[in-house]
Design a protein around this motif. Structure first.
Motif, PDB file in Angstrom:
ATOM      1  N   PRO A   1      53.166  51.381  56.899  1.00 47.87           N
ATOM      2  CA  PRO A   1      54.524  51.025  56.793  1.00 47.87           C
ATOM      3  C   PRO A   1      55.113  51.021  55.728  1.00 47.87           C
ATOM      4  O   PRO A   1      56.156  51.020  55.281  1.00 47.87           O
ATOM      5  CB  PRO A   1      53.635  49.192  56.570  1.00 47.87           C
ATOM      6  CG  PRO A   1      52.517  49.616  57.235  1.00 47.87           C
ATOM      7  CD  PRO A   1      52.019  50.465  56.188  1.00 47.87           C
ATOM      8  N   TYR A   2      54.626  51.979  54.355  1.00 50.37           N
ATOM      9  CA  TYR A   2      55.230  51.920  53.050  1.00 50.37           C
ATOM     10  C   TYR A   2      55.790  53.881  52.968  1.00 50.37           C
ATOM     11  O   TYR A   2      55.104  54.574  52.754  1.00 50.37           O
ATOM     12  CB  TYR A   2      54.159  51.998  51.817  1.00 50.37           C
ATOM     13  CG  TYR A   2      53.933  50.521  51.785  1.00 50.37           C
ATOM     14  CD1 TYR A   2      54.903  49.807  51.759  1.00 50.37           C
ATOM     15  CD2 TYR A   2      52.399  50.251  52.880  1.00 50.37           C
ATOM     16  CE1 TYR A   2      54.560  48.201  51.339  1.00 50.37           C
ATOM     17  CE2 TYR A   2      52.003  49.304  52.814  1.00 50.37           C
ATOM     18  CZ  TYR A   2      52.572  47.925  51.988  1.00 50.37           C
ATOM     19  OH  TYR A   2      52.763  46.611  52.080  1.00 50.37           O
ATOM     20  N   LYS A   3      56.971  53.409  53.212  1.00 54.45           N
ATOM     21  CA  LYS A   3      57.702  55.480  53.739  1.00 54.45           C
ATOM     22  C   LYS A   3      57.166  56.114  52.114  1.00 54.45           C
ATOM     23  O   LYS A   3      56.928  57.175  51.820  1.00 54.45           O
ATOM     24  CB  LYS A   3      59.228  55.166  53.517  1.00 54.45           C
ATOM     25  CG  LYS A   3      60.154  56.497  53.687  1.00 54.45           C
ATOM     26  CD  LYS A   3      61.560  56.257  53.940  1.00 54.45           C
ATOM     27  CE  LYS A   3      62.796  57.425  53.874  1.00 54.45           C
ATOM     28  NZ  LYS A   3      63.370  57.141  53.940  1.00 54.45           N
ATOM     29  N   GLU A   4      57.598  55.515  50.610  1.00 50.57           N
ATOM     30  CA  GLU A   4      57.304  56.072  49.384  1.00 50.57           C
ATOM     31  C   GLU A   4      55.520  56.713  49.278  1.00 50.57           C
ATOM     32  O   GLU A   4      55.597  57.588  49.197  1.00 50.57           O
ATOM     33  CB  GLU A   4      57.222  55.293  48.155  1.00 50.57           C
ATOM     34  CG  GLU A   4      57.156  53.654  47.802  1.00 50.57           C
ATOM     35  CD  GLU A   4      56.899  53.034  48.963  1.00 50.57           C
ATOM     36  OE1 GLU A   4      56.857  51.401  49.007  1.00 50.57           O
ATOM     37  OE2 GLU A   4      58.240  52.535  50.331  1.00 50.57           O
ATOM     38  N   LYS A   5      54.821  55.642  50.054  1.00 48.05           N
ATOM     39  CA  LYS A   5      52.936  56.339  50.374  1.00 48.05           C
ATOM     40  C   LYS A   5      53.433  57.584  51.152  1.00 48.05           C
ATOM     41  O   LYS A   5      52.927  58.602  50.306  1.00 48.05           O
ATOM     42  CB  LYS A   5      52.676  55.421  50.506  1.00 48.05           C
ATOM     43  CG  LYS A   5      52.646  53.853  49.193  1.00 48.05           C
ATOM     44  CD  LYS A   5      51.182  52.882  49.576  1.00 48.05           C
ATOM     45  CE  LYS A   5      51.389  51.963  48.753  1.00 48.05           C
ATOM     46  NZ  LYS A   5      50.107  51.036  49.300  1.00 48.05           N
ATOM     47  N   ARG A   6      53.746  57.105  52.082  1.00 43.79           N
ATOM     48  CA  ARG A   6      54.260  58.750  53.476  1.00 43.79           C
ATOM     49  C   ARG A   6      54.564  60.227  52.698  1.00 43.79           C
ATOM     50  O   ARG A   6      53.499  60.879  52.986  1.00 43.79           O
ATOM     51  CB  ARG A   6      54.465  57.945  54.137  1.00 43.79           C
ATOM     52  CG  ARG A   6      54.009  56.985  55.310  1.00 43.79           C
ATOM     53  CD  ARG A   6      54.528  57.013  56.269  1.00 43.79           C
ATOM     54  NE  ARG A   6      56.152  56.637  57.149  1.00 43.79           N
ATOM     55  CZ  ARG A   6      56.703  56.004  56.883  1.00 43.79           C
ATOM     56  NH1 ARG A   6      55.731  54.343  56.686  1.00 43.79           N
ATOM     57  NH2 ARG A   6      58.006  56.206  57.115  1.00 43.79           N
TER      58      ARG A   6
END
Length: 299
Positions: free
Chosen positions: A213-218
């Motif tokens: 769910p987290y773009k920054e982590k992806r």
């Protein structure tokens, strides 16, 4: 023969640890774990498919993945949950600690296996095995003093507790392996395939909550060649380990100690590759651990 298979397992585990350190450096831990486990599953998937299409041929080369009852699936799921927890802790610790600190602490695994083997399987060590056992533990304690020189305080660093927890869970899984291989008569490749299958499912659930769910982590995730290499090397090491454990004369306490010889690759080669500090001082407890393993083998 089972001792030689244990040494082969240690060789591939040592190479696996080097690739694992490379894979997690500056990277997101959970997707790395999923990538390594997925690579192991993909390696075994053709074996599973051919076992269903042409079981006679796979039985002939001793790679047949057998059909198992739901009760056995449950037993394998327990192992998968134990090891998934161990890997999550170990990968997080490896990301934040030098490999020359992490690997020696992991080498204390025989301590827990040693005790469990006595209590659960009535394996009886002799005098020299006890000496080797305590020599390994003492050498690991020496590493804590070397670690302080690198700013790693064992009592205050949470990643130290993470790697200790990972070590305990890994040792518990090792004891459980003997139950699955010798008491449930599970063929190694059958255990490996379904173990990988359930680990991947568990990691997908974890990533669905903590990563997808987290773009920054992806976007922070970096694909590296070492990610699939970790999975392939681990499955190769496990294959030799489970083959060794199939021998009714194999003692899990000794097999666990033999696997610790992987430390030679991780500390010597890993220290050079990753340019970690205090390599010479780490050689003293390294020698102690190798002597401890040698005493156990000799005994």
């Amino acid at each position: 023969m089972w001792m030689y298979l244990g040494l082969l397992s240690a060789l591939f585990l040592g190479l696996h640890n080097l690739c694992k350190k490379h894979a997690v450096q500056g990277n997101e831990v959970f997707p790395v774990l999923l990538g390594t486990s997925g690579a192991g599953l993909l390696l075994l998937l053709p074996v599973f498919i051919i076992s269903r299409v042409s079981p006679e041929n796979m039985q002939h080369i001793n790679l047949y993945i057998a059909e198992i009852p739901w009760e056995t699936h449950f037993y394998i799921f327990i192992k998968s949950a134990i090891m998934a927890s161990s890997w999550v802790l170990a990968y997080q610790a490896l990301k934040h600690l030098p490999i020359t600190i992490v690997t020696p602490i992991r080498s204390a695994g025989p301590f827990f296996t040693f005790i469990g083997a006595i209590l659960l399987y009535q394996e009886q060590p002799n005098f020299w095995q006890w000496i080797g056992f305590f020599l390994i533990i003492f050498s690991v304690l020496l590493y804590s003093k070397v670690g302080k020189k690198e700013g790693i305080h064992f009592k205050r660093n949470k990643w130290i507790f993470a790697i200790i927890g990972a070590t305990f869970l890994g040792a518990s899984s090792g004891l459980y392996d003997k139950f699955l291989i010798q008491y449930q008569a599970l063929p190694p490749q059958t255990l490996q395939f379904w173990f990988c299958w359930y680990v991947v499912l568990l990691l997908l659930i974890i990533l669905t909550i903590t990563w997808f769910p987290y773009k920054e982590k992806r976007t922070a995730f970096i694909w590296k060649w070492s990610i699939p290499a970790v999975g392939i090397l681990l499955q190769t090491a496990d294959y030799f380990y489970f083959r060794a454990l199939q021998d009714p004369e194999a003692l899990i306490m000794l097999l666990s100690a033999i696997k610790r010889s992987q430390i030679l690759i991780a500390v010597v080669i890993g220290g050079l590759v990753f340019k970690e500090k205090n390599k010479r001082k780490k050689l003293i407890p390294l020698i102690g651990i190798l002597l401890g393993v040698g005493l156990i083998l000799y005994a």
